[in-house]
Design a protein around this motif. Structure first.
Motif, PDB file in Angstrom:
ATOM      1  N   UNK A   1       0.713  -0.972   0.189  1.00 48.50           N
ATOM      2  CA  UNK A   1      -0.112  -0.050  -0.067  1.00 48.50           C
ATOM      3  C   UNK A   1       0.987   1.304   0.101  1.00 48.50           C
ATOM      4  N   UNK A   2       0.437   2.307  -0.656  1.00 48.91           N
ATOM      5  CA  UNK A   2       1.071   3.342  -0.705  1.00 48.91           C
ATOM      6  C   UNK A   2       0.424   4.539  -0.135  1.00 48.91           C
ATOM      7  N   UNK A   3       1.131   5.278   0.665  1.00 48.52           N
ATOM      8  CA  UNK A   3       0.442   6.556   1.436  1.00 48.52           C
ATOM      9  C   UNK A   3       1.012   7.536   0.762  1.00 48.52           C
TER      10      UNK A   3
ATOM     11  N   UNK B   1      -3.376   3.867  -1.777  1.00 49.63           N
ATOM     12  CA  UNK B   1      -3.817   3.178  -2.897  1.00 49.63           C
ATOM     13  C   UNK B   1      -2.983   1.835  -2.850  1.00 49.63           C
ATOM     14  N   UNK B   2      -3.709   0.908  -3.395  1.00 46.39           N
ATOM     15  CA  UNK B   2      -3.144  -0.638  -3.429  1.00 46.39           C
ATOM     16  C   UNK B   2      -2.106  -0.398  -4.786  1.00 46.39           C
ATOM     17  N   UNK B   3      -0.787  -0.556  -4.409  1.00 45.33           N
ATOM     18  CA  UNK B   3       0.070  -0.570  -5.719  1.00 45.33           C
ATOM     19  C   UNK B   3      -0.134  -1.805  -6.023  1.00 45.33           C
ATOM     20  N   UNK B   4       0.144  -3.035  -5.334  1.00 40.46           N
ATOM     21  CA  UNK B   4       0.107  -4.384  -5.669  1.00 40.46           C
ATOM     22  C   UNK B   4      -0.151  -5.174  -4.419  1.00 40.46           C
TER      23      UNK B   4
ATOM     24  N   UNK C   1     -11.713  -1.280  -5.517  1.00 38.22           N
ATOM     25  CA  UNK C   1     -11.426   0.060  -5.846  1.00 38.22           C
ATOM     26  C   UNK C   1      -9.976   0.070  -5.318  1.00 38.22           C
ATOM     27  N   UNK C   2      -9.316   0.736  -6.148  1.00 38.47           N
ATOM     28  CA  UNK C   2      -7.580   0.881  -5.891  1.00 38.47           C
ATOM     29  C   UNK C   2      -7.066   2.294  -4.962  1.00 38.47           C
TER      30      UNK C   2
ATOM     31  N   UNK D   1     -12.201   4.925  -4.572  1.00 36.06           N
ATOM     32  CA  UNK D   1     -12.397   5.361  -5.844  1.00 36.06           C
ATOM     33  C   UNK D   1     -11.810   4.570  -6.899  1.00 36.06           C
ATOM     34  N   UNK D   2     -12.362   4.224  -7.871  1.00 36.94           N
ATOM     35  CA  UNK D   2     -11.719   3.502  -8.802  1.00 36.94           C
ATOM     36  C   UNK D   2     -11.566   4.319 -10.068  1.00 36.94           C
TER      37      UNK D   2
END
Length: 405
Positions: free
Chosen positions: A251-253, A318-321, A353-354, A377-378
């Motif tokens: 996860x990225x902040x 957001x979910x980076x991977x 959603x990512x 959000x997607x």
């Protein structure tokens, strides 16, 4: 540095500890929330004066003999000479808040004034929820340190009862605890944190210092034991790109910000927009972890001494991977600053959603207001999830495709 093992004891003077003494706890908690506390107990090992439980809701004892600074590595500062004669022992504990057990804790340590280090880990425990890490105690009018490392089946509430304290009923709307009274307080200890449960919940904090709020630390952590989907790439190309080696959830902040003078911008790893702490925007992202397996999660720092220069900051992730949806992350954001109770926001809800807008930090007449958002959000066609979030909150930034170099 003296390396202590469980059960080892020594006189502070012999260990080279001078006043003021510091006790730092470095705990590899993974995705768990771990609270540290100091119990000042009497000759019967009882918390006869509840003002001497120093923890996230009471960051100092009445005369300031014991002070707690929250952060990545919580630190107690001790002036033992200022303690009343009734306090015979200071007990330092760590307790899991929520799910999890001590057996999952990674390599951790208590460091005493840079002269003593007591290393411990979850390998020493089973399903306990807490651990009594160490203690500083008087014997024959001499202060000593003991490395304890004793597991405890209950959490912080059970520890409070074990030491003879009484817990207050939780308030309907949690707010930061007021400063301790100069005389013994009859009311029991409130263990509640400032937890924003529902979308739109707010908490407002006033400055405690002459300049501002001091360092504001935003931490994002998640369940790093979850099993992510298998990497799509295999073979030689995967080795070159690192896809085969990275199996953790990443996860990225980041944050979108608006300054008091109207300037707007973005702080995130994508595009290497790391920010600055000592000059505008006074917001800086710590180094990004590509594996998603760092025990400390992702960290964002805000220079609260320049909070008057900031109008608002939208904290997002957001979910980076590595995660198919938000339910697999069990993510939580904590916002900590000196002399304030920690604020927690859990990323509850959401689907595939990512992007998630977590919380808005705003300057409202000089006070710091935090509002829980947890809006997901997607991407919509060619419009990225970043831009979709921007449109909702009206920052008006220009968006291009970014990547991690």
């Amino acid at each position: 540095m003296n390396e202590f093992s469980r059960g080892q004891k020594g006189k502070l003077a012999d260990l080279g500890c001078n006043l003021p003494i510091t006790v730092e706890l470095d705990i590899a908690a993974g995705g768990m929330s771990v609270d540290v506390s100091c119990f000042g107990v009497d000759s019967n090992d009882k918390l006869s004066d509840e003002r001497y439980m120093v923890f996230y809701n009471q960051l100092a004892s009445p005369e300031g003999a014991v002070k707690l600074e929250l952060g990545d590595k919580p630190r107690f500062t001790l002036n033992l000479e200022a303690l009343p004669a009734s306090i015979m022992k200071l007990v330092f504990v760590a307790a899991i808040d929520g799910n999890g057990t001590m057996r999952t804790i990674g390599p951790s340590a208590l460091t005493l004034s840079s002269t003593v280090r007591f290393a411990w880990s979850g390998a020493d425990f089973q399903d306990e929820k807490a651990v009594i890490v160490g203690e500083i105690y008087r014997k024959d009018n001499v202060w000593r340190f003991g490395a304890v490392g004793q597991g405890f089946n209950g959490g912080l509430s059970s520890l409070l009862a074990h030491f003879g304290g009484a817990e207050a009923a939780p308030a309907a709307t949690p707010m930061p605890a007021p400063a301790a009274a100069p005389v013994p307080a009859a009311k029991p200890v409130s263990l509640s944190k400032v937890t924003l449960d529902k979308r739109g919940d707010k908490v407002s904090l006033d400055k405690r210092g002459a300049r501002g709020f001091g360092p504001i630390h935003v931490n994002l952590n998640w369940n790093q034991n979850a099993t992510p989907p298998a990497p799509a790439k295999t073979g030689f190309l995967a080795k070159l790109t690192g896809a085969a080696a990275s199996t953790g959830i990443d996860l990225d902040l980041g944050c979108m910000y608006e300054m008091a003078d109207g300037r707007k911008g973005l702080v995130q790893a994508l595009g290497n927009a790391w920010g600055e702490l000592d000059r505008p925007p006074f917001i800086k992202l710590a180094a990004d972890d590509r594996t998603g397996q760092t025990k400390e999660g992702e960290n964002l720092h805000i220079n609260g001494d320049h909070f008057n220069d900031i109008k608002r900051a939208l904290i997002f992730t957001f979910i980076y991977k590595g995660a198919p949806n938000w339910s697999a992350t069990d993510a939580v954001v904590s916002i900590k600053m000196p002399d304030q109770a920690p604020i927690e926001v859990r990323l509850d809800g959401g689907g595939n959603q990512m992007m998630c807008g977590i919380a808005m930090i705003e300057n409202v007449g000089g006070s710091l207001q935090v509002t829980k958002l947890v809006d997901y959000f997607a991407q919509d066609g060619k419009i990225s999830a970043h831009e979709m979030m921007d449109r909702k909150f009206g920052f008006g930034l220009r968006w291009t495709t970014g990547r991690k170099d």
